[in-house]
Design a protein around this motif. Structure first.
Motif, mmCIF file in Angstrom:
data_model
loop_
_atom_site.group_PDB
_atom_site.id
_atom_site.type_symbol
_atom_site.label_atom_id
_atom_site.label_comp_id
_atom_site.label_asym_id
_atom_site.label_seq_id
_atom_site.Cartn_x
_atom_site.Cartn_y
_atom_site.Cartn_z
ATOM 1 N N HIS A 13 -1.726 5.123 4.392
ATOM 2 C CA HIS A 13 -1.445 5.503 3.333
ATOM 3 C C HIS A 13 0.002 5.226 2.689
ATOM 4 O O HIS A 13 0.204 4.917 1.509
ATOM 5 N N GLU A 14 0.976 5.165 3.343
ATOM 6 C CA GLU A 14 2.156 5.205 2.874
ATOM 7 C C GLU A 14 2.298 3.640 2.453
ATOM 8 O O GLU A 14 2.942 3.442 1.246
ATOM 9 N N LEU A 15 1.964 2.566 3.113
ATOM 10 C CA LEU A 15 2.029 0.897 2.894
ATOM 11 C C LEU A 15 1.110 0.995 1.495
ATOM 12 O O LEU A 15 1.553 0.137 0.730
ATOM 13 N N SER A 16 -0.062 1.578 1.552
ATOM 14 C CA SER A 16 -1.114 1.261 0.345
ATOM 15 C C SER A 16 -0.508 1.753 -0.934
ATOM 16 O O SER A 16 -0.440 1.325 -1.984
ATOM 17 N N LEU A 17 0.509 2.868 -0.761
ATOM 18 C CA LEU A 17 0.864 3.348 -1.965
ATOM 19 C C LEU A 17 2.154 2.615 -2.491
ATOM 20 O O LEU A 17 1.978 2.498 -3.669
ATOM 21 N N LYS A 18 2.425 2.148 -1.640
ATOM 22 C CA LYS A 18 3.960 1.274 -1.756
ATOM 23 C C LYS A 18 3.379 0.333 -2.713
ATOM 24 O O LYS A 18 3.915 -0.428 -3.824
ATOM 25 N N VAL A 19 2.133 -0.645 -2.097
ATOM 26 C CA VAL A 19 1.799 -2.000 -2.736
ATOM 27 C C VAL A 19 1.351 -1.645 -4.239
ATOM 28 O O VAL A 19 1.185 -2.376 -4.767
ATOM 29 N N LEU A 20 0.670 -0.458 -4.161
ATOM 30 C CA LEU A 20 0.086 -0.261 -5.525
ATOM 31 C C LEU A 20 0.699 0.101 -6.624
ATOM 32 O O LEU A 20 0.762 -0.256 -7.823
ATOM 33 N N GLU A 28 -7.496 -3.614 -14.070
ATOM 34 C CA GLU A 28 -6.616 -2.752 -13.220
ATOM 35 C C GLU A 28 -7.774 -3.015 -11.944
ATOM 36 O O GLU A 28 -6.825 -2.930 -10.859
ATOM 37 N N ARG A 29 -8.791 -3.177 -11.951
ATOM 38 C CA ARG A 29 -9.587 -3.609 -10.653
ATOM 39 C C ARG A 29 -8.868 -4.875 -9.974
ATOM 40 O O ARG A 29 -8.911 -4.837 -8.913
ATOM 41 N N GLN A 30 -8.656 -5.702 -10.715
ATOM 42 C CA GLN A 30 -8.204 -7.152 -10.129
ATOM 43 C C GLN A 30 -6.899 -6.677 -9.759
ATOM 44 O O GLN A 30 -6.354 -7.370 -8.636
ATOM 45 N N ARG A 31 -6.217 -5.698 -10.305
ATOM 46 C CA ARG A 31 -4.604 -5.533 -9.834
ATOM 47 C C ARG A 31 -4.958 -4.924 -8.344
ATOM 48 O O ARG A 31 -4.232 -5.100 -7.513
ATOM 49 N N VAL A 32 -6.018 -3.975 -8.301
ATOM 50 C CA VAL A 32 -6.277 -3.392 -7.000
ATOM 51 C C VAL A 32 -6.311 -4.537 -5.897
ATOM 52 O O VAL A 32 -6.009 -4.200 -4.797
ATOM 53 N N ALA A 33 -7.243 -5.202 -6.461
ATOM 54 C CA ALA A 33 -7.627 -6.307 -5.508
ATOM 55 C C ALA A 33 -6.327 -7.119 -5.022
ATOM 56 O O ALA A 33 -6.470 -7.729 -3.822
ATOM 57 N N VAL A 34 -5.555 -7.484 -6.042
ATOM 58 C CA VAL A 34 -4.072 -8.164 -5.639
ATOM 59 C C VAL A 34 -3.431 -7.300 -4.561
ATOM 60 O O VAL A 34 -2.862 -7.748 -3.860
ATOM 61 N N ALA A 35 -3.278 -6.277 -4.856
ATOM 62 C CA ALA A 35 -2.813 -5.086 -3.997
ATOM 63 C C ALA A 35 -3.313 -5.202 -2.440
ATOM 64 O O ALA A 35 -2.547 -5.282 -1.672
ATOM 65 N N ARG A 36 -4.725 -5.049 -2.536
ATOM 66 C CA ARG A 36 -5.295 -5.354 -1.281
ATOM 67 C C ARG A 36 -5.021 -6.726 -0.520
ATOM 68 O O ARG A 36 -4.799 -6.911 0.642
ATOM 69 N N ALA A 37 -4.895 -7.847 -1.178
ATOM 70 C CA ALA A 37 -4.633 -8.908 -0.682
ATOM 71 C C ALA A 37 -3.217 -8.973 -0.153
ATOM 72 O O ALA A 37 -2.731 -9.700 0.533
ATOM 73 N N LEU A 38 -2.310 -8.205 -0.981
ATOM 74 C CA LEU A 38 -0.940 -8.240 -0.489
ATOM 75 C C LEU A 38 -0.372 -7.337 0.641
ATOM 76 O O LEU A 38 0.587 -7.704 1.462
ATOM 77 N N ILE A 39 -1.334 -6.424 0.934
ATOM 78 C CA ILE A 39 -0.836 -5.166 1.882
ATOM 79 C C ILE A 39 -0.506 -5.722 3.210
ATOM 80 O O ILE A 39 0.373 -5.328 4.018
ATOM 81 N N ASN A 40 -0.975 -6.830 3.764
ATOM 82 C CA ASN A 40 -0.814 -7.296 5.116
ATOM 83 C C ASN A 40 0.356 -8.299 4.922
ATOM 84 O O ASN A 40 0.591 -9.007 6.047
ATOM 85 N N ARG A 41 1.074 -8.360 3.906
ATOM 86 C CA ARG A 41 2.131 -9.378 3.700
ATOM 87 C C ARG A 41 1.591 -10.979 4.248
ATOM 88 O O ARG A 41 2.212 -11.379 4.978
ATOM 89 N N PRO A 42 0.652 -11.310 3.591
ATOM 90 C CA PRO A 42 -0.025 -12.665 4.113
ATOM 91 C C PRO A 42 0.962 -13.682 3.856
ATOM 92 O O PRO A 42 1.821 -13.757 3.168
ATOM 93 N N SER A 43 0.633 -14.931 4.646
ATOM 94 C CA SER A 43 1.497 -16.054 4.243
ATOM 95 C C SER A 43 1.136 -16.860 3.214
ATOM 96 O O SER A 43 1.655 -17.360 2.378
ATOM 97 N N LEU A 44 -0.345 -16.601 2.865
ATOM 98 C CA LEU A 44 -0.937 -17.320 1.724
ATOM 99 C C LEU A 44 -1.879 -16.502 1.115
ATOM 100 O O LEU A 44 -2.720 -15.565 1.521
ATOM 101 N N LEU A 45 -1.515 -16.343 -0.345
ATOM 102 C CA LEU A 45 -2.321 -15.626 -1.312
ATOM 103 C C LEU A 45 -3.360 -16.757 -2.027
ATOM 104 O O LEU A 45 -3.102 -17.760 -2.609
ATOM 105 N N LEU A 46 -4.752 -16.551 -1.582
ATOM 106 C CA LEU A 46 -5.648 -17.259 -2.291
ATOM 107 C C LEU A 46 -6.567 -16.596 -3.299
ATOM 108 O O LEU A 46 -6.935 -15.485 -3.052
ATOM 109 N N ALA A 47 -6.385 -17.275 -4.469
ATOM 110 C CA ALA A 47 -7.082 -16.525 -5.637
ATOM 111 C C ALA A 47 -8.168 -17.591 -6.115
ATOM 112 O O ALA A 47 -7.833 -18.732 -6.507
#
Lengths: 235, 410
Positions: A121-128, A148-167
């Motif tokens: 919850h903590e992490l997801s709120l931060k990335v949102l 807004e939906r796409q920004r949610v999707a971006v937040a989901r992509a970022l939450i694990n602090r990935p090495s690579l963001l694929l769009a």
């Protein structure tokens, strides 16, 4: 050091007796912090390359090393783990779970990473918050606008602090104005040091990246840096 | 599997519930087969448990279950056409056994009839009247609430005394104290010396509607021309079969049965009654097994079907989950959890309905039923197993899906 190194990548599909070569010995290196657009007409192999880069598919031959890990020969569960830890996906059609709130959608990767609920919850709120949607955390996707939906999707992509963001065509389902907002978000993420690989067929979108790789018939046709404003450079 | 921790289980559970909740009606209908199956299991277990308790109480009342009953009919077979031609069991046989048996010391005669019992203006029809001999009390466990049992003097002197069952005392005497009062049994006057403790019903038999009196007095009043029951208790529990052989020999001799002819009397055993009872309950268990197996199979197939539909409908969701890092095992676990929860919902409804049915049967029919709490676990166990067995294939289908195909699925 390359974050992503594809060497002699070959992908062949068998359609009945017909052998369909989609990638013909493709070589691609991407450094940490780069912002690359992969472009090309349909049938050029960009979706296939995208799937291999995203570890959703494995090459028929050739090697693919992501963040020091040889991915090409990995088993299914190892690939799932790589996708979970190292890759953040942003899709053209957003691909949110319709019955779950924005926050629950963002948290999903953390469930598979085994993070406890409170921390999620903590992490997801931060990335949102990072994508400017903290106030919309409890809304379902159908209560949000396309942007807004796409920004949610971006937040989901970022939450694990990935090495690579694929769009994959991240603005394809958005109007021009909202598309520009999303591209500005990518700009910012790039400035913050994220490595982004973007697949698109729109020149305007591709032009925003720092480097454009053009594919044709499963081979790299051209690979050039753009005149876009500076950022993390190419080694 | 690195993260199949408790937390992950809770998450799977939560996901499954929210997904089932979004299609409540469908979920509920899917569980119907399971509901019927579990209802059957719970209801029949309750009935059998009720019967067991009633039967065990009955056996305890009978006392020593090794006691042999020499009679003119078999308890466990319907050969009435043959046995009705047999000679009556008389005091001649009783005396022969008392003198000749070395393996049974406790022997007593018994006779029964049915009469109307009256006290002042109150009366009770169809009351079981039993005439008993000495030793009877030693062989049957009869507990009195007030008064005393028939004494040996009562029995040897053929006194006009009786002990009465709970219902007889209650209906006839209402507020009067029964001991010492005279009742009218089939036109004959008897003095009440004791009241038997309340025993309740056994099937449609009311055990409290009974009068016990000395056998001599019984025969004087209600006629001598009737067949006796002779109760004989083997001295050694380990030598019951030898005792039976000895009794047979004595009876065949005194009744002059030709050696090639079969017995013309029956030696009944409580154990044989128990065998009959076991056969009955086995039949019930068999019926339960049949109905439950078929409905659980139907229920399981229903669950499998709905889960397969659900997997197809949620192809895209599976793709998304896989893209962000769900392993095959995670997807398998998620859908399996859903199937198990679905089956257990059916199980819980079935348990409640089964208990309801048991309570109803107990209330409106002569069959006793008893709700057992351990059958809850059994019901949940059954339904969870159905969930696992029939959820596995759809879950596996979901788990092996290719994420790329799923993501391009419309």
């Amino acid at each position: 050091m390359n974050l992503l190194r594809c060497t002699d990548l070959v992908k062949t599909y068998l359609l009945g007796k017909l052998q369909l070569d989609v990638l013909h010995g493709l070589n691609l290196h991407v450094d940490k912090g780069e912002y690359v657009a992969i472009m090309g007409p349909s049938g050029s192999g960009k979706s296939t390359l995208m799937n291999i880069l995203g570890c959703l598919d494995t090459p028929t031959s050739g090697s693919y090393i992501l963040d020091g890990e040889p991915v090409a020969g990995m088993a299914d569960s190892e690939l799932a783990d790589i996708r979970n830890r190292k890759i953040g996906f942003v899709f053209q059609t957003f691909n949110l779970l319709p019955r779950q709130s924005a926050q629950a959608n963002v948290e999903l990767p953390l469930i598979y990473a085994g993070i406890p609920a409170a921390r999620r919850h903590e992490l997801s709120l931060k990335v949102l918050e990072e994508v400017g949607l903290a106030k919309r955390a409890h809304h379902k996707p159908n209560e949000l606008s396309g942007g807004e939906r796409q920004r949610v999707a971006v937040a989901r992509a970022l939450i694990n602090r990935p090495s690579l963001l694929l769009a994959d065509e991240p603005t394809g389902n958005l109007d021009t104005k909202t598309g520009i907002e999303i591209m500005e978000l990518f700009e910012r993420l790039h400035d913050e040091g994220n490595t982004i690989v973007l697949v698109t067929h729109e020149d305007e979108i591709g032009a925003r990246a720092r480097r454009i790789v053009r594919l044709r018939d499963g081979r790299i046709e051209s690979d050039q840096k753009t005149g876009s404003t500076s950022g993390a450079g190419v080694s | 599997m690195t993260i199949q921790s408790f937390g992950f289980f809770v998450d799977s559970f939560r996901m499954a519930v929210s997904s089932l909740w979004s299609s409540k009606m469908r979920s509920l209908l899917t569980t119907l087969g399971i509901v019927i199956g579990i209802t059957t299991v719970i209801a029949i277990i309750s009935v059998i448990e009720g019967l067991n308790t009633a039967f065990a109480r009955e056996l305890a009342d009978i006392g020593d279950s090794n006691v042999l009953y020499i009679q003119k009919w078999h308890w466990t077979s319907d050969d009435w056409e043959i046995t009705r031609k047999w000679k009556k069991i008389s005091f001649k046989e009783l005396e022969a056994i008392q003198e000749g048996s070395t393996l049974c010391d406790l022997v007593t005669p018994l006779v029964r009839t049915s009469r109307t019992v009256k006290y002042e203006r109150n009366k009770l029809d169809d009351t079981l009247i039993t005439g008993v001999g000495k030793n009877y009390q030693d062989m049957r466990q009869i507990h009195l609430s007030v008064g005393r049992f028939l004494s040996n003097v009562d029995i040897t002197k053929n006194r006009d005394v009786a002990i009465v069952g709970w219902e007889v005392a209650e209906k006839l005497f209402e507020h009067d104290f029964p001991v010492g009062k005279r009742i009218n049994v089939g036109g004959k006057s008897l003095r009440v010396v004791g009241v038997i403790e309340k025993r309740g019903d056994f099937f449609d038999m009311n055990l409290d509607r009974t009068v016990i009196m000395p056998i001599g007095s019984f025969l004087e009043k209600f006629g001598r021309h009737r067949s006796l029951t002779i109760m004989a208790q083997p001295n050694d529990k380990m030598r019951v079969n030898e005792a039976i052989d000895e009794l047979r020999a004595i009876l065949r001799r005194v009744r002059k049965v030709h050696f090639i002819k079969p017995d013309n009397f029956a030696i009944n055993q409580v154990d044989a009654l128990k065998e009959l009872y076991d056969k009955l309950t086995q039949g019930l268990y068999g019926a339960m097994f049949g109905v439950a197996a078929i409905s659980l199979l139907v229920g399981g197939i229903g669950i499998m079907n709905i889960m397969l539909v659900s997997v197809t409908e949620r192809t895209r969701e599976i793709g998304i989950r896989k893209a962000i890092g769900a392993r095959r095992s995670d997807i398998l676990f998620q859908f399996l959890t859903e199937a198990i929860i679905l089956a257990c919902i059916g199980g819980v409804i079935g348990i409640l309905l089964g208990f309801g049915a048991a309570i109803l049967v107990d209330a409106v029919s002569p069959v006793p039923a008893q709700v057992k709490w351990w059958s809850v676990l059994l019901g949940l166990g059954f339904s969870a197993s159905v969930g696992v067995i029939f959820g596995l294939y759809p879950a596996w289908r979901a788990a092996i899906k290719n994420p790329i195909d799923c993501l391009s699925h419309e």
